[in-house]
Structures are given as structure tokens and as C-alpha cells.
Design a protein around this motif. Structure first.
Motif, PDB file in Angstrom:
ATOM      1  N   ASN A  83     -73.145  24.720 -10.599  1.00  0.00           N
ATOM      2  CA  ASN A  83     -72.148  25.283 -11.521  1.00  0.00           C
ATOM      3  C   ASN A  83     -71.309  26.366 -10.850  1.00  0.00           C
ATOM      4  O   ASN A  83     -70.094  26.443 -11.070  1.00  0.00           O
ATOM      5  CB  ASN A  83     -72.807  25.841 -12.785  1.00  0.00           C
ATOM      6  CG  ASN A  83     -73.086  24.774 -13.814  1.00  0.00           C
ATOM      7  OD1 ASN A  83     -72.706  23.617 -13.664  1.00  0.00           O
ATOM      8  ND2 ASN A  83     -73.763  25.162 -14.874  1.00  0.00           N
ATOM      9  N   ALA A  84     -71.923  27.208 -10.039  1.00  0.00           N
ATOM     10  CA  ALA A  84     -71.165  28.252  -9.342  1.00  0.00           C
ATOM     11  C   ALA A  84     -70.173  27.618  -8.375  1.00  0.00           C
ATOM     12  O   ALA A  84     -69.022  28.065  -8.268  1.00  0.00           O
ATOM     13  CB  ALA A  84     -72.114  29.194  -8.599  1.00  0.00           C
ATOM     14  N   ARG A  85     -70.590  26.571  -7.696  1.00  0.00           N
ATOM     15  CA  ARG A  85     -69.673  25.858  -6.787  1.00  0.00           C
ATOM     16  C   ARG A  85     -68.524  25.217  -7.563  1.00  0.00           C
ATOM     17  O   ARG A  85     -67.382  25.251  -7.115  1.00  0.00           O
ATOM     18  CB  ARG A  85     -70.434  24.798  -5.990  1.00  0.00           C
ATOM     19  CG  ARG A  85     -71.365  25.402  -4.954  1.00  0.00           C
ATOM     20  CD  ARG A  85     -72.183  24.322  -4.249  1.00  0.00           C
ATOM     21  NE  ARG A  85     -73.050  24.896  -3.260  1.00  0.00           N
ATOM     22  CZ  ARG A  85     -72.693  25.148  -2.006  1.00  0.00           C
ATOM     23  NH1 ARG A  85     -71.491  24.856  -1.584  1.00  0.00           N
ATOM     24  NH2 ARG A  85     -73.544  25.699  -1.168  1.00  0.00           N
ATOM     25  N   ASN A  86     -68.824  24.647  -8.728  1.00  0.00           N
ATOM     26  CA  ASN A  86     -67.773  24.046  -9.553  1.00  0.00           C
ATOM     27  C   ASN A  86     -66.788  25.092 -10.054  1.00  0.00           C
ATOM     28  O   ASN A  86     -65.580  24.849 -10.108  1.00  0.00           O
ATOM     29  CB  ASN A  86     -68.379  23.286 -10.736  1.00  0.00           C
ATOM     30  CG  ASN A  86     -69.039  21.996 -10.320  1.00  0.00           C
ATOM     31  OD1 ASN A  86     -68.691  21.407  -9.299  1.00  0.00           O
ATOM     32  ND2 ASN A  86     -70.006  21.546 -11.102  1.00  0.00           N
ATOM     33  N   VAL A  87     -67.292  26.252 -10.444  1.00  0.00           N
ATOM     34  CA  VAL A  87     -66.414  27.329 -10.906  1.00  0.00           C
ATOM     35  C   VAL A  87     -65.480  27.751  -9.778  1.00  0.00           C
ATOM     36  O   VAL A  87     -64.272  27.876  -9.979  1.00  0.00           O
ATOM     37  CB  VAL A  87     -67.237  28.530 -11.436  1.00  0.00           C
ATOM     38  CG1 VAL A  87     -66.357  29.747 -11.654  1.00  0.00           C
ATOM     39  CG2 VAL A  87     -67.943  28.145 -12.735  1.00  0.00           C
ATOM     40  N   ALA A  88     -66.024  27.950  -8.592  1.00  0.00           N
ATOM     41  CA  ALA A  88     -65.195  28.346  -7.447  1.00  0.00           C
ATOM     42  C   ALA A  88     -64.137  27.279  -7.159  1.00  0.00           C
ATOM     43  O   ALA A  88     -62.954  27.600  -6.956  1.00  0.00           O
ATOM     44  CB  ALA A  88     -66.074  28.578  -6.213  1.00  0.00           C
ATOM     45  N   ARG A  89     -64.549  26.018  -7.184  1.00  0.00           N
ATOM     46  CA  ARG A  89     -63.610  24.928  -6.919  1.00  0.00           C
ATOM     47  C   ARG A  89     -62.517  24.873  -7.997  1.00  0.00           C
ATOM     48  O   ARG A  89     -61.335  24.744  -7.697  1.00  0.00           O
ATOM     49  CB  ARG A  89     -64.340  23.598  -6.818  1.00  0.00           C
ATOM     50  CG  ARG A  89     -63.459  22.435  -6.454  1.00  0.00           C
ATOM     51  CD  ARG A  89     -64.194  21.115  -6.228  1.00  0.00           C
ATOM     52  NE  ARG A  89     -65.223  20.816  -7.225  1.00  0.00           N
ATOM     53  CZ  ARG A  89     -66.539  20.871  -7.004  1.00  0.00           C
ATOM     54  NH1 ARG A  89     -66.997  21.231  -5.831  1.00  0.00           N
ATOM     55  NH2 ARG A  89     -67.393  20.583  -7.960  1.00  0.00           N
ATOM     56  N   THR A  90     -62.907  24.996  -9.260  1.00  0.00           N
ATOM     57  CA  THR A  90     -61.946  24.986 -10.365  1.00  0.00           C
ATOM     58  C   THR A  90     -60.952  26.124 -10.236  1.00  0.00           C
ATOM     59  O   THR A  90     -59.766  25.968 -10.559  1.00  0.00           O
ATOM     60  CB  THR A  90     -62.687  25.077 -11.716  1.00  0.00           C
ATOM     61  OG1 THR A  90     -63.572  23.965 -11.836  1.00  0.00           O
ATOM     62  CG2 THR A  90     -61.732  25.084 -12.882  1.00  0.00           C
ATOM     63  N   CYS A  91     -61.415  27.258  -9.727  1.00  0.00           N
ATOM     64  CA  CYS A  91     -60.548  28.434  -9.564  1.00  0.00           C
ATOM     65  C   CYS A  91     -59.697  28.354  -8.291  1.00  0.00           C
ATOM     66  O   CYS A  91     -58.915  29.259  -8.013  1.00  0.00           O
ATOM     67  CB  CYS A  91     -61.387  29.706  -9.553  1.00  0.00           C
ATOM     68  SG  CYS A  91     -62.133  30.090 -11.156  1.00  0.00           S
ATOM     69  N   GLY A  92     -59.875  27.304  -7.508  1.00  0.00           N
ATOM     70  CA  GLY A  92     -59.089  27.165  -6.282  1.00  0.00           C
ATOM     71  C   GLY A  92     -59.578  28.035  -5.142  1.00  0.00           C
ATOM     72  O   GLY A  92     -58.838  28.358  -4.231  1.00  0.00           O
ATOM     73  N   THR A  93     -60.847  28.407  -5.199  1.00  0.00           N
ATOM     74  CA  THR A  93     -61.466  29.226  -4.156  1.00  0.00           C
ATOM     75  C   THR A  93     -62.565  28.403  -3.504  1.00  0.00           C
ATOM     76  O   THR A  93     -63.629  28.245  -4.076  1.00  0.00           O
ATOM     77  CB  THR A  93     -62.057  30.520  -4.753  1.00  0.00           C
ATOM     78  OG1 THR A  93     -61.042  31.191  -5.469  1.00  0.00           O
ATOM     79  CG2 THR A  93     -62.602  31.427  -3.671  1.00  0.00           C
ATOM     80  N   PRO A  94     -62.294  27.847  -2.312  1.00  0.00           N
ATOM     81  CA  PRO A  94     -63.323  27.034  -1.663  1.00  0.00           C
ATOM     82  C   PRO A  94     -64.613  27.829  -1.454  1.00  0.00           C
ATOM     83  O   PRO A  94     -64.576  29.009  -1.114  1.00  0.00           O
ATOM     84  CB  PRO A  94     -62.705  26.646  -0.323  1.00  0.00           C
ATOM     85  CG  PRO A  94     -61.252  26.915  -0.473  1.00  0.00           C
ATOM     86  CD  PRO A  94     -61.095  27.976  -1.513  1.00  0.00           C
ATOM     87  N   PHE A  95     -65.729  27.182  -1.688  1.00  0.00           N
ATOM     88  CA  PHE A  95     -67.014  27.829  -1.484  1.00  0.00           C
ATOM     89  C   PHE A  95     -67.191  28.062   0.005  1.00  0.00           C
ATOM     90  O   PHE A  95     -66.951  27.173   0.809  1.00  0.00           O
ATOM     91  CB  PHE A  95     -68.140  26.935  -2.037  1.00  0.00           C
ATOM     92  CG  PHE A  95     -69.346  27.703  -2.472  1.00  0.00           C
ATOM     93  CD1 PHE A  95     -69.358  28.371  -3.678  1.00  0.00           C
ATOM     94  CD2 PHE A  95     -70.471  27.751  -1.682  1.00  0.00           C
ATOM     95  CE1 PHE A  95     -70.474  29.083  -4.090  1.00  0.00           C
ATOM     96  CE2 PHE A  95     -71.584  28.453  -2.062  1.00  0.00           C
ATOM     97  CZ  PHE A  95     -71.587  29.118  -3.269  1.00  0.00           C
ATOM     98  N   PRO A  96     -67.594  29.258   0.405  1.00  0.00           N
ATOM     99  CA  PRO A  96     -67.666  29.565   1.840  1.00  0.00           C
ATOM    100  C   PRO A  96     -68.794  28.822   2.541  1.00  0.00           C
ATOM    101  O   PRO A  96     -69.806  28.484   1.956  1.00  0.00           O
ATOM    102  CB  PRO A  96     -67.918  31.067   1.846  1.00  0.00           C
ATOM    103  CG  PRO A  96     -68.613  31.340   0.576  1.00  0.00           C
ATOM    104  CD  PRO A  96     -68.039  30.368  -0.424  1.00  0.00           C
ATOM    105  N   LYS A  97     -68.587  28.603   3.822  1.00  0.00           N
ATOM    106  CA  LYS A  97     -69.642  28.075   4.690  1.00  0.00           C
ATOM    107  C   LYS A  97     -70.066  29.236   5.575  1.00  0.00           C
ATOM    108  O   LYS A  97     -69.348  29.630   6.465  1.00  0.00           O
ATOM    109  CB  LYS A  97     -69.114  26.915   5.531  1.00  0.00           C
ATOM    110  CG  LYS A  97     -68.755  25.725   4.680  1.00  0.00           C
ATOM    111  CD  LYS A  97     -68.228  24.572   5.520  1.00  0.00           C
ATOM    112  CE  LYS A  97     -67.863  23.442   4.582  1.00  0.00           C
ATOM    113  NZ  LYS A  97     -67.317  22.296   5.266  1.00  0.00           N
ATOM    114  N   CYS A  98     -71.199  29.781   5.262  1.00  0.00           N
ATOM    115  CA  CYS A  98     -71.656  30.987   5.948  1.00  0.00           C
ATOM    116  C   CYS A  98     -72.651  30.665   7.040  1.00  0.00           C
ATOM    117  O   CYS A  98     -73.397  29.751   6.958  1.00  0.00           O
ATOM    118  CB  CYS A  98     -72.306  31.939   4.951  1.00  0.00           C
ATOM    119  SG  CYS A  98     -71.263  32.286   3.530  1.00  0.00           S
TER     120      CYS A  98
END
Length: 98
Positions: A83-98
Motif C-alpha cells: 500500500n505504501a508503494r502504491n501511494v507513492a506511485r499514485t502520487c508520482g513519487t517513485p519508490f526509492p531503491k536504497c
């Protein structure tokens, strides 16, 4: 699991995250990393509701801090969820690769 128990678990988890994040140090002078700033996203992260405009603005603002949150074992289990990844994606903020 009963609905009331699940809701209580989520509320306790979010409160724990807030307490743990209040002590988060700044990553840079431009952004102060403070996961409490992501509290407008709590509903979208814990359910399948779409994120609000405020949530999206906070995710974009806290984007430089996401890797720091993912490295914190207490936060990772809440931040690194589908869900957190989906929220970030929906907001146009790619989930970071750390």
C-alpha cells in the motif's frame, strides 16, 4: 481477526511510528526528515483509499528521507508495504531503491 482488533493494531502501529520518527535527524538543510509529516498518508497506507493531495505533497517533500526511513527497522515494516508503494506511485513519487 476481528475488525476492532485490527483497527486497534493499526492505531497502535501508527502511534509507535510517530513516536519513533519524532527523533529522526535531518538528511539535508533543505528537508527535515520527520516521518510524522507523512501522517496525512496513514489512511491511504493502511487501507486501499486513494491518497489526498496533502498526502502526495508530503510524500514529495519527504522523498529525500524515504531511504532513511527504510533503513530504520521499526519504520521499514510500515513504509515498505504494498500500500505504501502504491501511494507513492499514485502520487508520482517513485519508490526509492536504497
Amino acid at each position: 481477526m476481528k475488525q476492532a482488533s485490527y483497527s486497534s493494531y493499526i492505531a497502535i502501529a501508527l502511534c509507535t511510528v510517530v513516536v519513533l520518527l519524532l527523533a529522526t535527524a535531518p538528511v539535508s538543510t533543505a528537508v527535515t526528515c520527520n516521518a510524522i509529516q507523512l501522517s496525512p498518508c496513514a489512511g491511504a497506507i493502511t487501507s486501499s483509499t486513494p491518497p489526498s493531495k496533502l498526502c502526495c505533497s508530503k510524500i514529495k517533500e519527504q522523498k529525500p528521507c524515504l531511504c532513511q526511513y527504510l533503513k530504520n527497522p521499526n519504520l521499514k515494516k510500515l513504509v515498505n508495504t504494498p500500500n505504501a508503494r502504491n501511494v507513492a506511485r499514485t502520487c508520482g513519487t517513485p519508490f526509492p531503491k536504497c
